[in-house]
Write an enzyme that holds these catalytic residues in place. Structure first.
Site, PDB file in Angstrom:
ATOM      1  N   ALA A  12       0.684  -1.151   0.107  1.00 30.14           N
ATOM      2  CA  ALA A  12      -0.124  -0.014  -0.080  1.00 30.14           C
ATOM      3  C   ALA A  12       0.886   1.480  -0.065  1.00 30.14           C
ATOM      4  O   ALA A  12       0.768   2.238  -0.865  1.00 30.14           O
ATOM      5  CB  ALA A  12      -0.915   0.189   1.197  1.00 30.14           C
ATOM      6  N   GLU A  41      -3.005  -7.438   7.926  1.00 31.13           N
ATOM      7  CA  GLU A  41      -2.133  -6.354   7.189  1.00 31.13           C
ATOM      8  C   GLU A  41      -0.833  -6.950   7.507  1.00 31.13           C
ATOM      9  O   GLU A  41       0.233  -6.181   7.974  1.00 31.13           O
ATOM     10  CB  GLU A  41      -2.407  -5.173   7.486  1.00 31.13           C
TER      11      GLU A  41
END
Lengths: 342, 342
Positions: free
Chosen positions: B72, B284
């Site tokens: 990301a 994550e």
């Protein structure tokens, strides 16, 4: 004694807003710029707005005293230049001072600053001095983003802010880190910008070493610390990645959270992860969330109920949250109360 | 079956970062701009980075499958123009696709988009189509702020975004709303910008009526929804002030939160206030918080432990969070798993 450390004069007489609108018009058309002296608000006007609003709810809810500052969303530091902000801050601060003189048992003033985007924060010092020395303000509200949602100022750890911190340490006053209206369409003012600013300010302090330079500096982060307590593990872990000391020593001697969290599970989380000594009672009443929660039948912002109902806090803890912590974080408040025999 | 709906290829071979640095240099000096074909990463290179990292930890923790998208913070949509973003997105998406081909039991791809500040989001559609049709991507990551912390795009409820939503509905894929690196010094990327974006995106949806126009649209808000569950009372109250329907019907048929909250009290709060049907398991991992929590002796981001230990969720609830909800929110994942006999 129950002290609400976070109240704004959101109910000020209509004349204030009308004057402000003229001032904003005067930015484009200097011939239309009103004088401060044109604003006429009588003591009776003030009494009426307080007695029927904040004071009524304080009495209903059992809150004795509110630290009272100008309406946060109306600070709007992004409007106009330093001169515009300066005149506006002076007017708003004087009004809160007058509230405190009319209701000395119930309101103690906290100052807004005449911040303006791109203007050195040290220009705020004369207003700060006046508010502390003449108005008896026991703290200030510091806006980390005077641009109103564009975040064009440097982080709070930047030396640009140090003159304010030096004065805070000299007077032994804390700052509530509080933004104003968002003029960025992405950020709803009270539903995003306020909470984001709280999280942002905390993380700036984690990243920096501000409290090494100012061990006595105290920041009060409102709205329960934004996202911070909910993500306490993330923040502890990030500090660890950055090789910072544990948060307890790195920032938690200097940062405090208020209890403006409008439901029981949120308050319970706050009190589960954040040490009692760092939590100060507040409601931000009358503020962003004025309605009644259909799931409880009580006002969302009647945060005293959540503290009262807490099974996490002992009676002694609750006393600290309601009174003791706030007197410790705001020593000038404590001195004033002692003088009043309270 | 345990599905982690939020993983990024944070451990990609060094050659990827080196190529990206050349590409960034090429923005200033076009003669230095590398071709995509100059990037050489072998299947063995990929295997090594996965087997020793994500897959190892997945096996240790008991996670079966990860929805896997490009790193990301490396999306960095603010760098260069659409052409730069487009080449970069194509490379990163192809890598995640290759991971999914090499480890079809453990990784299913999710696409990043070639967003660029000020460029119409509809330019992302060809990459989106390729990723779904050729790579089997089951979702996308949508960046609400391609400027990287300056928030110059309109809110997600703006019609500018509608072409993306139309394609999402056509393919029946959800979007994770995920920003990238902050290039605004005020916002720490993973400690402020990510969480702020989550809160901001949720509030944009509360303010707007997007899901009236797209009743089938689904947004997954990562990092446990930013500040939202902690301030659930505030959001319910704000929706009430705005005369919106209750959040349950206004947004909660369309918005889902992941479990990237790195401590037990945070996860417990999430599961206290947010309906089980809206919570999707995620860690994550390997991401922003890689250390071991000294208070538990376990990895902060081993979020499966918090769900396992939850006293709020029943066994059936946990099954929904770990698998059922994700299969429902990602129908293309469900179809794929069924085809695999899972």
């Amino acid at each position: 004694m129950i002290i609400d450390c976070h109240g704004h004069y959101t109910t000020a007489p209509k004349a204030l807003e009308e004057w402000r609108n003229k001032q904003i018009a005067g930015i484009q058309d200097p011939s239309a710029m009103p004088k401060a002296s044109e604003l006429k608000i009588s003591d009776d006007d003030i009494r009426e707005t307080i007695v029927n609003n904040q004071l009524r709810l304080m009495k209903e809810r059992g809150n004795d005293l509110t630290l009272f500052s100008p309406r946060a969303s109306f600070m709007a530091h992004h409007i106009g230049d330093f001169e515009v902000s300066s005149t506006w801050a002076a007017i708003c601060n004087e009004l809160c001072f007058r509230v405190s003189k009319l209701f000395p048992e119930h309101f103690v003033p906290v100052a807004m600053l005449p911040q303006s985007p791109g203007v050195d924060p040290k220009t705020c010092i004369p207003e700060l001095v006046k508010c502390v020395e003449q108005y008896g303000c026991v703290g200030i509200n510091l806006n980390p983003d005077p641009s109103g949602g564009h975040w064009t100022s440097p982080p709070l750890t930047d030396k640009l802010w140090y003159p304010i911190y030096e004065k805070m340490v000299e007077y032994d006053i804390p700052a509530m880190i509080h933004v104003s209206t968002s003029c960025n369409a992405c950020f709803h003012t009270t539903g995003a910008h306020y909470l984001n600013a709280d999280t942002t300010a905390f993380m700036q302090c984690v990243q920096g070493d501000l409290f090494k330079d100012f061990p006595q500096l105290r920041f009060l982060i409102p709205h329960g610390g934004g996202a911070v307590p909910y993500h306490w593990g993330r923040f502890r872990g990030l500090a660890q990645e950055m090789k910072k000391p544990l948060l307890d020593t790195h920032v938690m001697n200097n940062i405090f959270f208020d209890t403006c969290v409008y439901h029981q599970p949120g308050i319970d989380l706050l009190n589960t992860v954040i040490p009692v000594k760092n939590v100060l009672f507040a409601s931000e009443m009358i503020g962003a969330v004025r309605g009644i929660d259909p799931t409880t039948g009580h006002y969302y912002d009647d945060t005293k109920r959540y503290i009262d109902a807490s099974k996490i806090l002992s009676a002694e803890d609750k006393q600290a949250v309601f009174e003791g912590n706030t007197r410790r974080v705001f020593p000038r408040l404590d001195a004033l109360l002692k003088k009043q025999g309270r």
